[in-house]
Scaffold this motif. Structure first.
Motif, PDB file in Angstrom:
ATOM      1  N   GLN A 180       0.559  -0.905  -0.035  1.00 39.01           N
ATOM      2  CA  GLN A 180      -0.493   0.023   0.328  1.00 39.01           C
ATOM      3  C   GLN A 180       0.863   0.978  -0.295  1.00 39.01           C
ATOM      4  O   GLN A 180       0.828   2.518  -0.709  1.00 39.01           O
ATOM      5  CB  GLN A 180      -0.993   0.142   1.348  1.00 39.01           C
ATOM      6  N   VAL A 197       3.672   1.899  -1.710  1.00 39.87           N
ATOM      7  CA  VAL A 197       4.649   1.855  -2.879  1.00 39.87           C
ATOM      8  C   VAL A 197       3.575   2.744  -3.706  1.00 39.87           C
ATOM      9  O   VAL A 197       4.340   3.471  -4.403  1.00 39.87           O
ATOM     10  CB  VAL A 197       4.467   0.374  -3.394  1.00 39.87           C
ATOM     11  N   ILE A 198       2.287   3.208  -3.247  1.00 40.87           N
ATOM     12  CA  ILE A 198       1.504   3.799  -4.912  1.00 40.87           C
ATOM     13  C   ILE A 198       2.016   5.496  -3.860  1.00 40.87           C
ATOM     14  O   ILE A 198       2.112   5.619  -2.947  1.00 40.87           O
ATOM     15  CB  ILE A 198       0.308   4.021  -4.222  1.00 40.87           C
ATOM     16  N   GLY A 199       2.559   5.978  -4.965  1.00 46.11           N
ATOM     17  CA  GLY A 199       2.647   7.089  -4.714  1.00 46.11           C
ATOM     18  C   GLY A 199       4.597   7.093  -3.461  1.00 46.11           C
ATOM     19  O   GLY A 199       4.229   9.009  -3.130  1.00 46.11           O
ATOM     20  N   TRP A 200       5.055   5.917  -3.937  1.00 40.87           N
ATOM     21  CA  TRP A 200       6.215   6.284  -2.893  1.00 40.87           C
ATOM     22  C   TRP A 200       7.006   7.503  -3.158  1.00 40.87           C
ATOM     23  O   TRP A 200       7.823   8.562  -2.354  1.00 40.87           O
ATOM     24  CB  TRP A 200       6.852   5.425  -2.104  1.00 40.87           C
TER      25      TRP A 200
END
Length: 98
Positions: A59, A61-64
C-alpha cells in the motif's frame, strides 16, 4: 498470368563488402564525434539525486516517489485547466449535437 517465383539477381559480393566497410567507417567516425556533440547528456545523470528507499508494504508503494518534492512530476507547478465546455466556446446549444 503472373507467377509467384521471382528471378533473383546475381549477388555482387565485392559491392556488398564495400557497402559494409563504409557502414563500419561511418559508425566508427560517429563514435568519435558523439562525446563532443552529445556528451553533455551524460552529465545530467550525475545531477539526479537518488530515489528514497522502497517502502516495505504494497500500500505504501503507491505514490512513494511523489512524496519527495524533487521527484514530483509537476516540477513547474500544478496545471489548472478548470471546467470548460467546447460547446459553450462555440456558442452552440447542447441539443445541436444530439
Amino acid at each position: 498470368m503472373a507467377t509467384d517465383i521471382q528471378e533473383s539477381k546475381p549477388i555482387n559480393f565485392v559491392d556488398r563488402d564495400e557497402i559494409w566497410k563504409v557502414r563500419l567507417k561511418v559508425e566508427e567516425e560517429s563514435a568519435k564525434i558523439w562525446p563532443h556533440k552529445w556528451g553533455f547528456l551524460t552529465e545530467v545523470y550525475k545531477e539526479v539525486s537518488p530515489s528514497p528507499p522502497v517502502p516495505q508494504t504494497a500500500q505504501a508503494v503507491i505514490g512513494w516517489r511523489s512524496t519527495q518534492p524533487h521527484l514530483q512530476l509537476e516540477s513547474y507547478g500544478r496545471v489548472n485547466h478548470g471546467r470548460r465546455s467546447f460547446m459553450k466556446e462555440l456558442g452552440w446549444t447542447l441539443e445541436s449535437c444530439t
